[in-house]
Structures are given as C-alpha cells and as structure tokens.
Enzyme design. Structure first.
Site, PDB file in Angstrom:
ATOM      1  N   CYS A  16     -27.959   4.605  10.482  1.00  0.00           N
ATOM      2  CA  CYS A  16     -28.074   3.827  11.716  1.00  0.00           C
ATOM      3  C   CYS A  16     -28.373   4.731  12.912  1.00  0.00           C
ATOM      4  O   CYS A  16     -28.356   5.950  12.812  1.00  0.00           O
ATOM      5  CB  CYS A  16     -26.786   3.057  11.964  1.00  0.00           C
ATOM      6  SG  CYS A  16     -25.379   4.147  12.287  1.00  0.00           S
ATOM      7  N   ALA A  22     -25.876   7.419  13.668  1.00  0.00           N
ATOM      8  CA  ALA A  22     -25.991   8.574  12.766  1.00  0.00           C
ATOM      9  C   ALA A  22     -27.092   9.511  13.256  1.00  0.00           C
ATOM     10  O   ALA A  22     -26.925  10.730  13.277  1.00  0.00           O
ATOM     11  CB  ALA A  22     -26.283   8.107  11.343  1.00  0.00           C
ATOM     12  N   ARG A  51     -22.518  16.612   7.398  1.00  0.00           N
ATOM     13  CA  ARG A  51     -23.914  17.020   7.345  1.00  0.00           C
ATOM     14  C   ARG A  51     -24.125  18.515   7.122  1.00  0.00           C
ATOM     15  O   ARG A  51     -25.228  18.972   6.892  1.00  0.00           O
ATOM     16  CB  ARG A  51     -24.624  16.530   8.605  1.00  0.00           C
ATOM     17  CG  ARG A  51     -26.113  16.796   8.645  1.00  0.00           C
ATOM     18  CD  ARG A  51     -26.784  15.855   9.580  1.00  0.00           C
ATOM     19  NE  ARG A  51     -28.090  16.284  10.021  1.00  0.00           N
ATOM     20  CZ  ARG A  51     -28.315  17.004  11.093  1.00  0.00           C
ATOM     21  NH1 ARG A  51     -27.320  17.443  11.840  1.00  0.00           N
ATOM     22  NH2 ARG A  51     -29.543  17.306  11.440  1.00  0.00           N
ATOM     23  N   HIS A  75     -32.563   9.334  17.043  1.00  0.00           N
ATOM     24  CA  HIS A  75     -33.221  10.588  17.414  1.00  0.00           C
ATOM     25  C   HIS A  75     -33.847  10.437  18.798  1.00  0.00           C
ATOM     26  O   HIS A  75     -33.714  11.296  19.654  1.00  0.00           O
ATOM     27  CB  HIS A  75     -34.358  10.941  16.441  1.00  0.00           C
ATOM     28  CG  HIS A  75     -33.940  11.071  15.016  1.00  0.00           C
ATOM     29  ND1 HIS A  75     -34.777  10.776  13.969  1.00  0.00           N
ATOM     30  CD2 HIS A  75     -32.779  11.468  14.456  1.00  0.00           C
ATOM     31  CE1 HIS A  75     -34.149  10.989  12.830  1.00  0.00           C
ATOM     32  NE2 HIS A  75     -32.936  11.405  13.091  1.00  0.00           N
TER      33      HIS A  75
HETATM   34 FE1  CFM Z   1     -35.334  15.733  10.346  1.00  0.00          FE
HETATM   35 FE2  CFM Z   1     -34.927  15.181   8.030  1.00  0.00          FE
HETATM   36 FE3  CFM Z   1     -33.576  14.006  10.036  1.00  0.00          FE
HETATM   37 FE4  CFM Z   1     -33.187  16.625   9.404  1.00  0.00          FE
HETATM   38 FE5  CFM Z   1     -31.056  15.893   7.806  1.00  0.00          FE
HETATM   39 FE6  CFM Z   1     -32.862  14.486   6.468  1.00  0.00          FE
HETATM   40 FE7  CFM Z   1     -31.509  13.272   8.420  1.00  0.00          FE
HETATM   41 MO1  CFM Z   1     -30.355  13.963   6.230  1.00  0.00          MO
HETATM   42  S1  CFM Z   1     -35.064  17.133   8.691  1.00  0.00           S
HETATM   43  S2  CFM Z   1     -33.361  15.624  11.267  1.00  0.00           S
HETATM   44  S3  CFM Z   1     -31.423  17.759   8.869  1.00  0.00           S
HETATM   45  S4  CFM Z   1     -35.581  13.804   9.449  1.00  0.00           S
HETATM   46  S5  CFM Z   1     -31.412  15.860   5.776  1.00  0.00           S
HETATM   47  S6  CFM Z   1     -35.040  14.797   5.962  1.00  0.00           S
HETATM   48  S7  CFM Z   1     -32.064  12.541   6.567  1.00  0.00           S
HETATM   49  S8  CFM Z   1     -29.751  14.382   8.382  1.00  0.00           S
HETATM   50  S9  CFM Z   1     -32.141  12.346  10.253  1.00  0.00           S
HETATM   51  C1  HCA Z   2     -27.405  10.608   7.914  1.00  0.00           C
HETATM   52  C2  HCA Z   2     -27.025  12.003   7.505  1.00  0.00           C
HETATM   53  C3  HCA Z   2     -27.600  12.418   6.183  1.00  0.00           C
HETATM   54  C4  HCA Z   2     -26.996  11.660   5.033  1.00  0.00           C
HETATM   55  C5  HCA Z   2     -27.204  12.344   3.741  1.00  0.00           C
HETATM   56  C6  HCA Z   2     -27.255  11.554   2.464  1.00  0.00           C
HETATM   57  C7  HCA Z   2     -27.361  13.929   6.042  1.00  0.00           C
HETATM   58  O1  HCA Z   2     -28.465  10.116   7.562  1.00  0.00           O
HETATM   59  O2  HCA Z   2     -26.642  10.019   8.635  1.00  0.00           O
HETATM   60  O3  HCA Z   2     -27.566  10.371   2.459  1.00  0.00           O
HETATM   61  O4  HCA Z   2     -27.012  12.208   1.460  1.00  0.00           O
HETATM   62  O5  HCA Z   2     -28.296  14.659   5.874  1.00  0.00           O
HETATM   63  O6  HCA Z   2     -26.198  14.350   6.104  1.00  0.00           O
HETATM   64  O7  HCA Z   2     -29.002  12.208   6.209  1.00  0.00           O
END
Ligand code: CFM
Ligand code: HCA
Length: 518
Positions: free
Chosen positions: A52, A55, A86, A184
């Site tokens: 969401c 997150a 994370r 984001h």
């Molecule tokens: Fe960029 Fe990602 Fe994301 Fe990320 Fe992550 Fe991710 Fe995420 Mo999990 S590089 S910031 S550090 S889009 S692993 S592939 S899903 S937290 S929002």
């Molecule tokens: C997020 C964080 C997450 C979840 C990881 C997962 C991460 O999306 O809120 O589903 O295993 O990287 O910690 O993406």
C-alpha cells in the site's frame, strides 16, 4: 506460451480476462513499441503481491533515514507489521544518532478515531524530540487517519515552529493509489518540499560528486557500491535512502549528477531536482558485474575527465578479475538454468543482468507495481493516460531556483545528449528475449499455471509467495530482503549472490518435495 496465456485467462470471468490479458505480453522485438498495461487497480478477489501507499512512503523511501524519527500516526498494527522487515541498513554518523531499530507509533485507538488524534500526534512528536533529539521527525498517516481527516500537515507546521527542526508530514494513507507506488511519489514530494536544499551554508563540494538515487542499502548493497565508487574517486553526496542521513540529504542539490538506480521509486525527485537545480540524472544499474562496469563507464563519461576515465578502467579490470575468478565455478553449475522474476518496480529488470552473468536465462518477468515507463521506457510517458487513482497524488509545481540553478553548460548538455547518457530509461522490455513472457502484477493463480507449465529452476520473488513456490519443489530466492543475505550489488555482491543461488538451485532437497495439494 500462447497456451499458458489461454489457460491463465480461461479461468477468469470475461471482464477480468479482458483486463488481465492487457497485463500479459509475449515479447516480440519486431514490434517497435510493444505495449503492456501497468499501474492499474488489482481486481478484487485476485491475490496480488502488492502493498500500500503507506508501505511505499514510510517503509521504502522515508524509513531508511536512520538519524530521524519516523512516527506512524495510526493504529499500532501498521507500525508493528512494518517494523524492520525490509533490511535497509544504516550506520550512525559521528553524532551517534541511530533510531532505525525503534518502532514509533501514536497507537491510535477508538477514542482518537471519534474525537481526533491530532493532539496525541503533537504529544508524540514532542516526546520523540525530548527523548531522542533526532535530525528531523517524519509523520506518516495510515488509513483511519485519512478517513477521520486529522490535519497532520498543520500539526507538522506547528511542531516545526515550536521545535526548530523539520517535522515533515506525509499523507500516505494506505488506500491512496493502487499500490506502494503512490507512496513513493508522496515521499518524493515531501522530501523535495521540506528537505532538499535546506543546507544553505555549503556552496560547493569539490570533485566528481553524485547522489545515489533509489538505492536503499538492502543487505548492505550501497556499502559495496560506495566502496567501488570511492576507489574510482567518485564522491557520494547523499543517498536516497540507503544508509541515509539528514545532513547528507539536505546537500543533495550540490551534487553534479543524480545516479538513478530504482527509477520507479525516485524518478519524481530526479525530475524535480533537474527543474529546480539543473541537476541532470542518468539511469544506472549496479546489479551484475557487467552492468556495474557499464554504469561506472557511463558515470566517467558524464564527467569526461581523462584521469577519471582511466581510473575507472583500472578499477573495473581489477575488480572484474577478482569477481570473475570466483564466478566461473558457479557459472559451470548454473549455466542454462531458467528463472522467473516477480519483484517490485525495478529489481525484476536489474537482476536479469546478474542472472545473465551466471549464464541463467530469465524467461518470465514482471513487476508488482511499476508503471509502463519501467517496462516500455520513458518514451511511453506521453501515451500514459492519467486516471483518477494517479490524479489523487499531488504533482508539485516546480520552479527554477534563481540562485542555485546550476546545470552543466550548454556545450556539455549538447555532448551529453549526443552520447545519450542523460535523463532516459529504456525499461525492461528491450532487454527481454524474443518469446519470453512479461506479466504485470501477477496473481497467485497465474503463478501456479506458469510454474506447472515452464518448471523454472529458480524464482526470484518475495515473502508473500515464497513458500507456495517452494511447495511446488521450485527454489525461491527472495529479491526483496535477500533471505537475510547480501550484499548482492556490485562485484563482491555478485559473488555472494552466485554462491547463494548455487546452494539453492543445485540442492538435492527439491527432488524430495511433494506439494501438499498433490
Ligand atoms: Fe525500487 Fe524495487 Fe521499490 Fe526498492 Fe525494495 Fe522492491 Fe519495494 Mo521490495 S528497488 S524501492 S528496495 S521498486 S525490494 S523491486 S518491492 S521494497 S517499493
Ligand atoms: C513492501 C516491502 C517489501 C516487501 C517484501 C516482500 C520489501 O513492499 O512493503 O513482499 O517480500 O522489500 O521489504 O517490498
């Protein structure tokens, strides 16, 4: 492949089938601008991997700033279940401020929902300040706060005045947008408005200065990246937000270029900084030894300094030789194996290069929440229709900073444009081989079908589907939290990764597994 798509779609009601079929594409390089739908609402009833807005804002972009206190304004669950999950790592600076391991929440309850939670929030900010004296305090609202309409922006303004340090409020109620991607954008806006440029004392930073944008130091990735950049003589001014500190962040406008690692989560900041300060950005990828080398060369090209270019070449030769010597043994055991990748908004692309280093082929890939530009490249941007869900998120009006706007000279910009290294991202699509499959926001059912049909040797994914995958007898490598391993970025990271993948893929365990549903 077409049969698999038919099987997937066949299980859905007509309307859902029509919708989902636009998110599933067989890669055909002969089609010039192949399209895929993305960043659309998940159909209720479908099991998705998405998170969401809260997150994406608190958990992903803002939370890693370790010398700040991040208060979750909401019921305790949102805070507790996002606490330290994370693996974004942080080392305190000389001032010793380090609050990453705490979990701050206003613990909103029924009384607050009825009478409002603003006073409680202000008290929490005061208490956090009194006890910890952080560099900045951020406030993140969760769903019920948005519903009752607490004025968290007003509270933040009042507390900023009172305490004399920036208190920044993010209206990142979980229900905003269609995924964490909305969070984001909200986080980028808040930082851009309230942090970037706050350092008005420092006028210039000498040397080849860069910001690392969209690099979150998961499993220590940015430490490995910085090790190599430093060795080349490239200075990192700030990182958003791996091992990130407030004092660095407020100097970000002084760096000469923004290196964009995760385009999805930070492209807003890169564009806004360019408009306000004239800072150009370039897309980089530090995952995979060849990708890293390529990105280093691109950075050297930007600065166009013969000594730097030579230094970068020397470092690449040295680091590649060490890494390659170790990768060879793993490549022998991994060559020709197949991979599915379903991760977030950038890693499903970035990791393809590392798998290629190991001789492994990505045959199905997709993002959870990326937008069309992350698949098709930024040339898709003008074609994207802004829908109600995106319109919900504020687009800031950015103006040039009359004093601090400092872009490269016209001649430099001309050269950079000719060399095609600036302000562009080509997306995942062009790097996918003919006949491979792209699946956006994959569902549990779709994953089941694809595993049965293609029997991949490994799936790179997250915690929500890891154990379903492994019950099929297919190893799953978590590419979010790295299964508590890492770093996987850079030269040393690639070797760690190869070892980890070899242990998984070549373990005899899998042949003994019988799925419980069989
Ligand atoms: Fe960029 Fe990602 Fe994301 Fe990320 Fe992550 Fe991710 Fe995420 Mo999990 S590089 S910031 S550090 S889009 S692993 S592939 S899903 S937290 S929002
Ligand atoms: C997020 C964080 C997450 C979840 C990881 C997962 C991460 O999306 O809120 O589903 O295993 O990287 O910690 O993406």
């Amino acid at each position: 492949t077409q049969d698999s798509i038919a099987e997937i779609i066949g299980a859905y009601p007509k309307k859902v089938a029509r919708k989902r079929s636009k998110h599933i594409v067989v890669r055909d390089p002969s089609i010039p601008e192949q399209e895929i739908n993305a960043n659309a609402r998940t159909t209720p009833g479908i099991i998705t991997q998405r998170g969401c807005a809260f997150a994406g804002c608190k958990g992903v972009v803002v939370g890693p700033f370790g010398d700040c206190v991040h208060i979750v304004h909401g019921p305790i669950g949102c805070s507790y279940y996002s606490w330290l999950t994370r693996r974004n790592q942080f080392k305190p600076r000389e001032d010793g401020k380090e609050f990453l391991h705490y979990c701050f929440s206003t613990d909103l309850n029924e009384h607050d929902v009825v009478f409002g939670g603003v006073n409680k929030l202000k008290q929490a900010v005061q208490e956090a300040y009194d006890i910890f004296q952080p560099k900045s305090i951020t406030v993140h609202s969760t769903c019920p706060v948005g519903l009752i309409g607490d004025d968290i922006q007003g509270a933040a303004r009042e507390m900023t005045q009172k305490l004399g340090l920036p208190v920044v409020a993010f209206n990142c109620e979980g229900y905003k947008g269609v995924s964490q991607s909305a969070g984001h954008h909200i986080a980028n806006n808040g930082f851009f408005k309230h942090w970037i440029g706050n350092d008005t004392e420092t006028e210039e930073i000498e040397g080849f200065t860069v910001n690392l944008m969209g690099e979150y130091n998961i499993g220590g990735d940015s430490w490995e990246i910085e090790r190599v950049l430093e060795k080349c003589g490239i200075k990192v001014v700030s990182t958003f937000s791996g091992d990130a500190s407030y004092d660095d962040a407020i100097k970000a406008h002084l760096a000469k270029v923004n290196l964009v690692m995760c385009h999805r989560s930070i492209n807003y900041m890169a564009s806004m900084m360019e408009e306000k300060y004239g800072t150009p950005w370039m897309k980089v990828n530090f995952i995979g030894v060849h990708a890293f080398a390529k990105s280093l060369r691109k950075i050297a090209k930007f600065f166009d300094d013969p000594a730097l270019i030579q230094r970068v070449e020397d470092v690449i030769v040295e680091e590649l030789a060490i890494a390659e010597a170790q990768l060879t043994q793993y490549r022998k055991r991994l060559e020709g194996k197949t991979v599915f990748l379903f991760v977030g908004g950038s890693r499903a692309h970035h990791y393809q290069e590392l798998f290629a280093d190991l001789g492994m082929k990505t045959i199905v890939a997709g993002y959870e929440f990326a937008h069309r530009d992350d698949y098709e490249g930024r040339q898709a941007l003008p074609k994207i229709k802004v829908d109600a869900d995106s319109r919900n998120i504020e687009e800031l009006d950015v103006e040039r900073d009359s004093e601090r706007y400092n872009p490269p000279s016209d001649a430099e910009m001309e050269r950079l444009r000719n060399e095609k290294i600036m302000n562009d991202y080509k997306g995942m699509m062009p790097d996918m081989g003919e006949g491979t499959l792209l699946v956006d926001n994959i569902s549990h059912h779709e994953l089941d079908v694809l595993i049965k049909r293609f029997k991949p040797d490994l799936i790179g994914s997250g915690i929500k589907d890891k154990y379903v995958i492994e019950k099929f007898g297919v190893p799953c490598k978590q590419l979010h939290n790295y299964d508590y391993g890492g770093p996987f970025a850079g030269f040393r990271g690639a070797v760690n990764f190869a070892k980890d993948v070899d242990l998984r893929v070549n373990s005899p365990t899998w042949q003994y597994i019988k799925a419980p549903w069989d």
